[in-house]
Design a protein around this motif. Sequence first.
Motif, PDB file in Angstrom:
ATOM      1  N   VAL A  85      34.872  43.882  44.139  1.00  0.00           N
ATOM      2  CA  VAL A  85      36.304  43.683  43.892  1.00  0.00           C
ATOM      3  C   VAL A  85      36.986  45.031  44.070  1.00  0.00           C
ATOM      4  O   VAL A  85      36.533  46.041  43.548  1.00  0.00           O
ATOM      5  CB  VAL A  85      36.548  43.147  42.462  1.00  0.00           C
ATOM      6  CG1 VAL A  85      38.024  42.926  42.227  1.00  0.00           C
ATOM      7  CG2 VAL A  85      35.767  41.869  42.222  1.00  0.00           C
ATOM      8  N   ARG A  86      38.093  45.011  44.813  1.00  0.00           N
ATOM      9  CA  ARG A  86      38.795  46.255  45.112  1.00  0.00           C
ATOM     10  C   ARG A  86      40.296  46.015  45.113  1.00  0.00           C
ATOM     11  O   ARG A  86      40.764  44.964  45.524  1.00  0.00           O
ATOM     12  CB  ARG A  86      38.288  46.750  46.450  1.00  0.00           C
ATOM     13  CG  ARG A  86      39.275  47.267  47.409  1.00  0.00           C
ATOM     14  CD  ARG A  86      38.603  47.668  48.715  1.00  0.00           C
ATOM     15  NE  ARG A  86      38.940  49.017  49.040  1.00  0.00           N
ATOM     16  CZ  ARG A  86      40.036  49.346  49.710  1.00  0.00           C
ATOM     17  NH1 ARG A  86      40.849  48.431  50.130  1.00  0.00           N
ATOM     18  NH2 ARG A  86      40.302  50.600  49.950  1.00  0.00           N
ATOM     19  N   LYS A  87      41.033  47.012  44.645  1.00  0.00           N
ATOM     20  CA  LYS A  87      42.499  46.944  44.695  1.00  0.00           C
ATOM     21  C   LYS A  87      42.939  47.387  46.080  1.00  0.00           C
ATOM     22  O   LYS A  87      42.445  48.378  46.604  1.00  0.00           O
ATOM     23  CB  LYS A  87      43.120  47.836  43.635  1.00  0.00           C
ATOM     24  CG  LYS A  87      44.620  47.759  43.603  1.00  0.00           C
ATOM     25  CD  LYS A  87      45.109  47.716  42.196  1.00  0.00           C
ATOM     26  CE  LYS A  87      46.608  47.775  42.107  1.00  0.00           C
ATOM     27  NZ  LYS A  87      47.246  46.505  42.282  1.00  0.00           N
ATOM     28  N   SER A  88      43.871  46.647  46.648  1.00  0.00           N
ATOM     29  CA  SER A  88      44.413  46.978  47.955  1.00  0.00           C
ATOM     30  C   SER A  88      45.913  46.765  47.902  1.00  0.00           C
ATOM     31  O   SER A  88      46.376  45.627  47.823  1.00  0.00           O
ATOM     32  CB  SER A  88      43.777  46.087  49.025  1.00  0.00           C
ATOM     33  OG  SER A  88      44.284  46.394  50.285  1.00  0.00           O
ATOM     34  N   ALA A  89      46.662  47.845  47.911  1.00  0.00           N
ATOM     35  CA  ALA A  89      48.119  47.812  47.776  1.00  0.00           C
ATOM     36  C   ALA A  89      48.500  47.112  46.467  1.00  0.00           C
ATOM     37  O   ALA A  89      48.090  47.556  45.412  1.00  0.00           O
ATOM     38  CB  ALA A  89      48.759  47.175  48.995  1.00  0.00           C
TER      39      ALA A  89
ATOM     40  N   GLN B 134      41.884  36.575  39.417  1.00  0.00           N
ATOM     41  CA  GLN B 134      42.501  35.626  40.351  1.00  0.00           C
ATOM     42  C   GLN B 134      41.849  35.723  41.736  1.00  0.00           C
ATOM     43  O   GLN B 134      41.607  34.711  42.389  1.00  0.00           O
ATOM     44  CB  GLN B 134      44.002  35.905  40.448  1.00  0.00           C
ATOM     45  CG  GLN B 134      44.776  34.825  41.143  1.00  0.00           C
ATOM     46  CD  GLN B 134      46.260  35.123  41.178  1.00  0.00           C
ATOM     47  OE1 GLN B 134      46.679  36.179  41.652  1.00  0.00           O
ATOM     48  NE2 GLN B 134      47.047  34.192  40.652  1.00  0.00           N
ATOM     49  N   SER B 135      41.520  36.942  42.160  1.00  0.00           N
ATOM     50  CA  SER B 135      40.862  37.089  43.469  1.00  0.00           C
ATOM     51  C   SER B 135      39.466  36.465  43.445  1.00  0.00           C
ATOM     52  O   SER B 135      39.039  35.861  44.419  1.00  0.00           O
ATOM     53  CB  SER B 135      40.802  38.555  43.897  1.00  0.00           C
ATOM     54  OG  SER B 135      39.847  39.279  43.167  1.00  0.00           O
ATOM     55  N   ILE B 136      38.768  36.584  42.318  1.00  0.00           N
ATOM     56  CA  ILE B 136      37.445  35.975  42.190  1.00  0.00           C
ATOM     57  C   ILE B 136      37.554  34.454  42.155  1.00  0.00           C
ATOM     58  O   ILE B 136      36.742  33.752  42.757  1.00  0.00           O
ATOM     59  CB  ILE B 136      36.710  36.529  40.954  1.00  0.00           C
ATOM     60  CG1 ILE B 136      36.318  37.986  41.225  1.00  0.00           C
ATOM     61  CG2 ILE B 136      35.475  35.697  40.637  1.00  0.00           C
ATOM     62  CD1 ILE B 136      35.758  38.707  40.026  1.00  0.00           C
ATOM     63  N   ASP B 137      38.575  33.924  41.470  1.00  0.00           N
ATOM     64  CA  ASP B 137      38.787  32.471  41.465  1.00  0.00           C
ATOM     65  C   ASP B 137      39.023  31.952  42.880  1.00  0.00           C
ATOM     66  O   ASP B 137      38.489  30.915  43.268  1.00  0.00           O
ATOM     67  CB  ASP B 137      39.955  32.090  40.558  1.00  0.00           C
ATOM     68  CG  ASP B 137      39.617  32.206  39.081  1.00  0.00           C
ATOM     69  OD1 ASP B 137      38.415  32.238  38.731  1.00  0.00           O
ATOM     70  OD2 ASP B 137      40.561  32.276  38.271  1.00  0.00           O
ATOM     71  N   LYS B 138      39.825  32.676  43.659  1.00  0.00           N
ATOM     72  CA  LYS B 138      40.077  32.278  45.053  1.00  0.00           C
ATOM     73  C   LYS B 138      38.785  32.351  45.872  1.00  0.00           C
ATOM     74  O   LYS B 138      38.528  31.491  46.711  1.00  0.00           O
ATOM     75  CB  LYS B 138      41.145  33.173  45.690  1.00  0.00           C
ATOM     76  CG  LYS B 138      42.506  33.042  45.078  1.00  0.00           C
ATOM     77  CD  LYS B 138      43.146  31.741  45.458  1.00  0.00           C
ATOM     78  CE  LYS B 138      44.582  31.716  44.962  1.00  0.00           C
ATOM     79  NZ  LYS B 138      45.269  30.510  45.321  1.00  0.00           N
ATOM     80  N   LEU B 139      37.975  33.361  45.610  1.00  0.00           N
ATOM     81  CA  LEU B 139      36.701  33.483  46.313  1.00  0.00           C
ATOM     82  C   LEU B 139      35.780  32.329  45.950  1.00  0.00           C
ATOM     83  O   LEU B 139      35.116  31.762  46.824  1.00  0.00           O
ATOM     84  CB  LEU B 139      36.038  34.820  45.988  1.00  0.00           C
ATOM     85  CG  LEU B 139      34.666  35.062  46.613  1.00  0.00           C
ATOM     86  CD1 LEU B 139      34.737  34.983  48.135  1.00  0.00           C
ATOM     87  CD2 LEU B 139      34.102  36.380  46.156  1.00  0.00           C
ATOM     88  N   LYS B 140      35.735  31.951  44.687  1.00  0.00           N
ATOM     89  CA  LYS B 140      34.911  30.810  44.275  1.00  0.00           C
ATOM     90  C   LYS B 140      35.342  29.545  45.009  1.00  0.00           C
ATOM     91  O   LYS B 140      34.499  28.758  45.453  1.00  0.00           O
ATOM     92  CB  LYS B 140      35.014  30.588  42.764  1.00  0.00           C
ATOM     93  CG  LYS B 140      34.243  31.584  41.949  1.00  0.00           C
ATOM     94  CD  LYS B 140      34.402  31.260  40.472  1.00  0.00           C
ATOM     95  CE  LYS B 140      33.671  32.213  39.583  1.00  0.00           C
ATOM     96  NZ  LYS B 140      33.828  31.886  38.154  1.00  0.00           N
TER      97      LYS B 140
ATOM     98  N   TYR C 231      35.841  50.615  42.629  1.00  0.00           N
ATOM     99  CA  TYR C 231      35.337  49.326  43.066  1.00  0.00           C
ATOM    100  C   TYR C 231      34.545  48.737  41.918  1.00  0.00           C
ATOM    101  O   TYR C 231      34.010  49.448  41.088  1.00  0.00           O
ATOM    102  CB  TYR C 231      34.434  49.467  44.291  1.00  0.00           C
ATOM    103  CG  TYR C 231      35.093  50.202  45.415  1.00  0.00           C
ATOM    104  CD1 TYR C 231      35.935  49.535  46.275  1.00  0.00           C
ATOM    105  CD2 TYR C 231      34.901  51.562  45.602  1.00  0.00           C
ATOM    106  CE1 TYR C 231      36.563  50.206  47.312  1.00  0.00           C
ATOM    107  CE2 TYR C 231      35.519  52.241  46.626  1.00  0.00           C
ATOM    108  CZ  TYR C 231      36.351  51.551  47.477  1.00  0.00           C
ATOM    109  OH  TYR C 231      36.967  52.215  48.490  1.00  0.00           O
ATOM    110  N   GLU C 232      34.464  47.446  41.896  1.00  0.00           N
ATOM    111  CA  GLU C 232      33.713  46.747  40.862  1.00  0.00           C
ATOM    112  C   GLU C 232      32.686  45.867  41.542  1.00  0.00           C
ATOM    113  O   GLU C 232      33.006  45.166  42.493  1.00  0.00           O
ATOM    114  CB  GLU C 232      34.674  45.852  40.091  1.00  0.00           C
ATOM    115  CG  GLU C 232      34.669  46.060  38.627  1.00  0.00           C
ATOM    116  CD  GLU C 232      35.696  45.154  37.975  1.00  0.00           C
ATOM    117  OE1 GLU C 232      35.315  44.034  37.573  1.00  0.00           O
ATOM    118  OE2 GLU C 232      36.860  45.570  37.901  1.00  0.00           O
ATOM    119  N   LEU C 233      31.462  45.890  41.073  1.00  0.00           N
ATOM    120  CA  LEU C 233      30.423  45.021  41.586  1.00  0.00           C
ATOM    121  C   LEU C 233      30.156  43.967  40.518  1.00  0.00           C
ATOM    122  O   LEU C 233      29.911  44.306  39.373  1.00  0.00           O
ATOM    123  CB  LEU C 233      29.161  45.829  41.873  1.00  0.00           C
ATOM    124  CG  LEU C 233      28.027  45.128  42.587  1.00  0.00           C
ATOM    125  CD1 LEU C 233      28.468  44.660  43.973  1.00  0.00           C
ATOM    126  CD2 LEU C 233      26.828  46.050  42.704  1.00  0.00           C
TER     127      LEU C 233
END
Length: 88
Positions: free
Chosen positions: A9-13, A34-40, A81-83
């Motif tokens: 997971v990374r911040k971009s803008a 929210q980004s992880i939910d979209k990825l799921k 970054y987060e793993l």
Amino acid sequence: MIDFYTVIVRKSADYWVSLCLENGLVGQGNTPEQSIDKLKQAIESFSEVYEAESDVYLSPLSINKLHEFLILEDAEASDSYELRKVYA
């Protein structure tokens, strides 16, 4: 399909992007969760197609693509970054 996936997971803008190392799928959202939910959701959709179609291939992310994701030039991006392990 596997039970869990490795995600960066990374911040971009102004948004967050999550990238799955096992299949190269991405999710985007206003928060890391929210980004992880979209990825799921993307993983679940891909899994349905992968099981139903014979001409869909599954391939882990290449090291070059991972490198590109990690060093993406962006003036507002953070260097952190987060793993995570994600169950989907």
